[in-house]
Motif scaffolding. Sequence first.
Motif, PDB file in Angstrom:
ATOM      1  N   ILE A 157       6.069 -14.051 -74.977  1.00  0.00           N
ATOM      2  CA  ILE A 157       6.772 -12.830 -75.372  1.00  0.00           C
ATOM      3  C   ILE A 157       6.002 -12.128 -76.475  1.00  0.00           C
ATOM      4  CG2 ILE A 157       8.901 -11.889 -76.357  1.00  0.00           C
ATOM      5  CD1 ILE A 157       9.409 -12.900 -73.608  1.00  0.00           C
ATOM      6  N   LEU A 158       5.508 -12.928 -77.380  1.00  0.00           N
ATOM      7  CA  LEU A 158       4.727 -12.377 -78.480  1.00  0.00           C
ATOM      8  C   LEU A 158       3.472 -11.712 -77.937  1.00  0.00           C
ATOM      9  CD1 LEU A 158       4.462 -12.036 -81.517  1.00  0.00           C
ATOM     10  CD2 LEU A 158       3.391 -14.281 -81.628  1.00  0.00           C
TER      11      LEU A 158
ATOM     12  N   PRO B  69       1.593  -6.271 -83.201  1.00  0.00           N
ATOM     13  CA  PRO B  69       0.828  -7.460 -83.563  1.00  0.00           C
ATOM     14  C   PRO B  69      -0.503  -7.418 -82.815  1.00  0.00           C
ATOM     15  CG  PRO B  69       3.085  -8.058 -82.945  1.00  0.00           C
ATOM     16  CD  PRO B  69       2.901  -6.634 -82.593  1.00  0.00           C
TER      17      PRO B  69
ATOM     18  N   ARG C 191       8.080 -15.822 -87.966  1.00  0.00           N
ATOM     19  CA  ARG C 191       8.263 -15.779 -86.499  1.00  0.00           C
ATOM     20  C   ARG C 191       7.011 -16.219 -85.782  1.00  0.00           C
ATOM     21  NH1 ARG C 191      12.898 -13.570 -84.604  1.00  0.00           N
ATOM     22  NH2 ARG C 191      14.224 -12.863 -86.284  1.00  0.00           N
TER      23      ARG C 191
ATOM     24  N   ILE D 208       7.330 -19.866 -85.585  1.00  0.00           N
ATOM     25  CA  ILE D 208       8.321 -20.300 -84.589  1.00  0.00           C
ATOM     26  C   ILE D 208       7.875 -19.969 -83.176  1.00  0.00           C
ATOM     27  CG2 ILE D 208      10.702 -19.994 -83.806  1.00  0.00           C
ATOM     28  CD1 ILE D 208      10.533 -21.502 -86.417  1.00  0.00           C
ATOM     29  N   MET D 209       7.181 -18.854 -83.031  1.00  0.00           N
ATOM     30  CA  MET D 209       6.773 -18.418 -81.679  1.00  0.00           C
ATOM     31  C   MET D 209       5.394 -18.948 -81.295  1.00  0.00           C
ATOM     32  SD  MET D 209       8.284 -14.560 -81.598  1.00  0.00           S
ATOM     33  CE  MET D 209       8.240 -14.301 -79.855  1.00  0.00           C
TER      34      MET D 209
ATOM     35  N   ILE E 246      14.847 -19.433 -91.514  1.00  0.00           N
ATOM     36  CA  ILE E 246      14.908 -18.983 -90.122  1.00  0.00           C
ATOM     37  C   ILE E 246      15.155 -20.180 -89.233  1.00  0.00           C
ATOM     38  CG2 ILE E 246      12.412 -19.129 -89.850  1.00  0.00           C
ATOM     39  CD1 ILE E 246      12.613 -16.733 -87.949  1.00  0.00           C
ATOM     40  N   LYS E 247      16.132 -20.022 -88.366  1.00  0.00           N
ATOM     41  CA  LYS E 247      16.469 -21.083 -87.427  1.00  0.00           C
ATOM     42  C   LYS E 247      16.657 -22.435 -88.128  1.00  0.00           C
ATOM     43  CE  LYS E 247      15.334 -22.403 -82.705  1.00  0.00           C
ATOM     44  NZ  LYS E 247      14.352 -22.595 -81.681  1.00  0.00           N
TER      45      LYS E 247
ATOM     46  N   ARG F 104       3.178 -10.553 -75.071  1.00  0.00           N
ATOM     47  CA  ARG F 104       3.592  -9.374 -74.281  1.00  0.00           C
ATOM     48  C   ARG F 104       3.707  -8.127 -75.142  1.00  0.00           C
ATOM     49  NH1 ARG F 104       4.535  -5.449 -72.317  1.00  0.00           N
ATOM     50  NH2 ARG F 104       5.909  -4.832 -70.629  1.00  0.00           N
ATOM     51  N   ILE F 105       4.225  -8.291 -76.368  1.00  0.00           N
ATOM     52  CA  ILE F 105       4.439  -7.104 -77.213  1.00  0.00           C
ATOM     53  C   ILE F 105       3.211  -6.783 -78.059  1.00  0.00           C
ATOM     54  CG2 ILE F 105       6.933  -7.545 -77.350  1.00  0.00           C
ATOM     55  CD1 ILE F 105       6.403  -8.298 -80.339  1.00  0.00           C
TER      56      ILE F 105
ATOM     57  N   LYS G 131       8.252  -9.873 -92.034  1.00  0.00           N
ATOM     58  CA  LYS G 131       9.162 -10.236 -90.919  1.00  0.00           C
ATOM     59  C   LYS G 131       8.431 -11.088 -89.896  1.00  0.00           C
ATOM     60  CE  LYS G 131      11.923  -6.019 -91.166  1.00  0.00           C
ATOM     61  NZ  LYS G 131      12.174  -4.698 -90.580  1.00  0.00           N
ATOM     62  N   LEU G 132       7.131 -10.795 -89.751  1.00  0.00           N
ATOM     63  CA  LEU G 132       6.353 -11.457 -88.699  1.00  0.00           C
ATOM     64  C   LEU G 132       6.022 -12.902 -89.009  1.00  0.00           C
ATOM     65  CD1 LEU G 132       3.745  -8.792 -87.490  1.00  0.00           C
ATOM     66  CD2 LEU G 132       5.287 -10.084 -86.042  1.00  0.00           C
TER      67      LEU G 132
END
Lengths: 186, 429
Positions: free
Chosen positions: A173-174, A156, A40, A43-44, A84-85, A176-177, A36-37
């Motif tokens: 955001i990435l 992560p 992303r 993209i991130m 994705i996107k 941040r988590i 899943k990561l």
Amino acid sequence: MLVKFVKVLLLFAFLFNTTMVSATDYDEDVLEIFSKLLPRFVIMSDQKLKVKDQINICVVHEDIEKGTASSLIEKTIHNYPQGIKNYNIKLIQTDFTNLSMCKNSELFFLFNSSEKNIIETLLFAKKQKILTVSYDASLLENGIEVSLFLGRKILPYINVNALKRNGIIVDPILLRISKIYMQTDK
Amino acid sequence: MRTFSIEIKIILGVIFFTLMITGFERYQLSKNIITQFENSKKSKNKLLLDTMLPILSLNILLGLDDANREYLNLIVKQNKDIQWMQITNKKNQVLFLYPDDFKVKEVLPDGIKICCSEIIDNITNESIGNIKVKFSDDEYEQVRLKNKETTIRVFAVTLILLGVFLYFLRREFKHFRKLIQAVLVYDPKLNNFDLEKSERTDEVGVIHNAIVGMVARIGTYTKLLDEMNSSLEEKIEERTKLLQKANEKLEQMTMTDPLTKIANRRHFEEYVENIWELALRTNTKISLVMCDIDFFKNVNDTYGHITGDEVLKNVAHTIVNSLKRSSDLAARYGGEEFVIILYDTDLQGAWELCREIAEQLKNPKNFKVNGIEIAPFTMSFGVSSVVPTKDHTYKDLLEFADEALYRAKESGRNRVITLEFDTNKLSIH
């Protein structure tokens, strides 16, 4: 006698190498999370700027991990059947000797290998400005940029210094988590 | 229509407008405070959600359930005003609930207490879940309560300041009241204005001093007027007295015979008319005597008119002096003719009076006039008497008396003839 000795030697070498290479058990759940990561991560981060119409992810592994690599790829395709996107996702499987086929990738996912292989891969990635992600968090020490922290909770795991060195920017955001890995410079 | 004093109007006006302005200002301020608070709360709640959503979204997408839960617990811990929070995925399965056992009701979001939002995948823009949060309104209630307390305090202070202001206002008006009182009781004649000049230079002082000056001038003019009045009154009194005298004289002249100074015919007729009315009301007998000096022409011819006048005067005085009562009146009716009205007197009484007069006339004094001795003279008397009725007037009685006199003359003079009014009965005495 000599033949026997050589066989034993070869066996030992094989075992040793196998042990070195296959030190990690690959958890399917963890692979699921990585699957899943990975798109992303592209993209991130500023890797998305390199993306034209498809995201290229290169899964680098030893021969012995071919099955695991395939599992990862299947999981990724399963999670993102439509991409994705509006981007298709292309996953390339390769070993550590054929990195050139992945030179246009945006992300390298590395399974465990020898330190030499890891370092060479990292150098290649740095040159091509490719984001590196490893299954094993211990490879962050070598300069891998992203992994997963497997503790009380799964997060992560981001090597901020490596990102800075390689000039790659990720989404706040990435960050941040994520758990931040602070590498001391070697 | 009752009008209120200016003082009351000002006080009421000040109170009304002050309270109106304060009330309006507090209302506006309260409204603004509440609105600002609500907006601020809405912004804060929105900011919280906006901050949470990307992280929630990523955590959910990446399946980082534990991390997500830990993150949300931290959010709840940091935001004490969160009463409950629910996160569901797109299949409406609950991913997170605070408190654990809380049953979320269907509520409408208002941005302040209830906030709802979709959790969107920032990359694919797909909805991956929903978050509902309820915030407590304790802060809101505190703000409202504090606002209310402030309003009460403001009104209390306003009322106190208003009270102080009104106290000083009343003090100013006290001066006016004193002035009004002094003006109301002021009587120029008594000169009882007891206020002195004021040292104030404001409007009150100006009015005060203007009034004091006015009063002083009034006092001066009043004195002058009094003096003028006094002299005028004296003059008027004098003139009135003169007028009275003149009137009396005039009256006398109109009512009195100038020669004999007894009542004249005019007076007699007025008088007898009144007596007739009185007797009519009281059913009283009245008698009328007409008398006449016998052969008076001879007196004039013989002794002259001056002597004749004296004789007439004497006769008149004799007649008047013979009258006993104030209600009786004698008058000179004609040249030598006299008439007497007697109230409450019958024929007999009248006759007796006539006899008395006749006797008095025999007095020798009557025959010496201005040193001249004149021949004795007599009188004839005609008498009539009646209890007046509505069918007759005094003139009828006069006629009867006159008839009686005529009879007296015809029958030889120097006598009294009575003629009964009712019966027309004649008697000679």
